[in-house]
Design an enzyme around this catalytic site. Structure first.
Site: not given
Length: 274
Positions: A192, A203-204, A230, A237
């Site tokens: 998260c 996030g990456y 999502n 991803y």
């Protein structure tokens, strides 16, 4: 992200929205969700992402958590990200603290190696100085703060890296096969990013760091679960190199009362630079 401390583990991997119009980049959430009838809490639903201002990421640090106060800050961020609370709910702050305490104890249990089926677990966090988190980010800085070498910092993104054959109630990866697979396979969970800091590359960067740590453990095959609807997480991803391997049967998702997941995979074998 999943407390594995009891038999009441309820994985949650649907996207999350908040009053800030954001989502969470969850893979498999191993977050323990206790009964909540009195508190009116619920997982959040997908939405567009609103990130009004960028923060200075030159002082961003992404590392494995060691100190308990950092694990506590990560637990607070997970509760903040994985639940939506009605503002008028009685005792809301006490309930948030209760949920964070459960996650805190559970993540310590996993990291210490006391959880059966997990060879190794690491909590990886992205942190920023609290001094940078003023104005729109002041609440984040206050709720997810810890002290590192005399400096107040805040956990702004977090995930768990789990070295194991499988995660509870999840699709099991197929690679590698044979003897030793439990030491060469790992899963990401509890992924998260703070609601206020979505779409700023955190996030990456967090996933990239997890791949480096996993490779250092001798992991050859890394997995992540993501809800089929999502889209932001799937884009993250995919950008990080994960590809589709399998998907969850619809009946299983209905039985577990959650959105259906995809299982994504990336090979770390022979990677020179992640």
């Amino acid at each position: 992200m999943a407390v594995l401390s009891s038999s009441l583990n309820l994985p949650i991997s649907s996207p999350i929205t908040s009053p800030n119009c954001s989502y969470y980049l969850n893979s498999s959430t191993l977050f323990h969700q206790p009964p909540s009838r009195r508190f009116h809490i619920r997982p959040l639903a997908a939405s567009h992402v609103c990130s009004p201002h960028e923060v200075d990421k030159s002082s961003l640090i992404i590392t494995e958590a060691e100190a308990e106060d950092e694990l506590w800050a990560a637990s607070r961020l997970r509760v903040r990200s994985f639940y939506q609370f009605e503002p008028s709910t009685f005792g809301i702050q006490d309930h948030k603290k209760y949920l964070a305490e459960r996650e805190f104890e559970a993540v310590k249990e996993r990291i210490s190696g006391k959880r059966t089926g997990f060879n190794r677990v690491s909590c990886i966090n992205a942190t920023l100085p609290v001094s940078q988190l003023s104005g729109l980010y002041q609440e984040l800085g206050a709720e997810c703060k810890f002290n590192s070498n005399g400096q107040d910092r805040a956990v702004v993104a977090t995930l768990d890296l789990n070295q194991c054959l499988r995660l509870p109630d999840e699709i099991t990866g197929k690679k590698p096969e044979g003897i030793g697979a439990d030491f060469a396979r790992a899963y990401l969970s509890n992924v998260c990013v703070a609601n206020e800091l979505q779409r700023q590359g955190l996030g990456y960067k967090l996933v990239a760091k997890s791949k480096i740590v996993a490779q250092g453990w001798g992991i050859t095959d890394l997995y992540v679960h993501v809800a089929v609807d999502n889209e932001p997480a799937k884009k993250l991803y995919t950008k990080s190199g994960f590809i589709y391997e399998n998907d969850e049967p619809a009946w299983q998702a209905r039985f577990l009362e959650r959105p259906r997941r995809l299982l994504l995979w990336i090979s770390l074998a022979g990677a020179q630079e992640l």
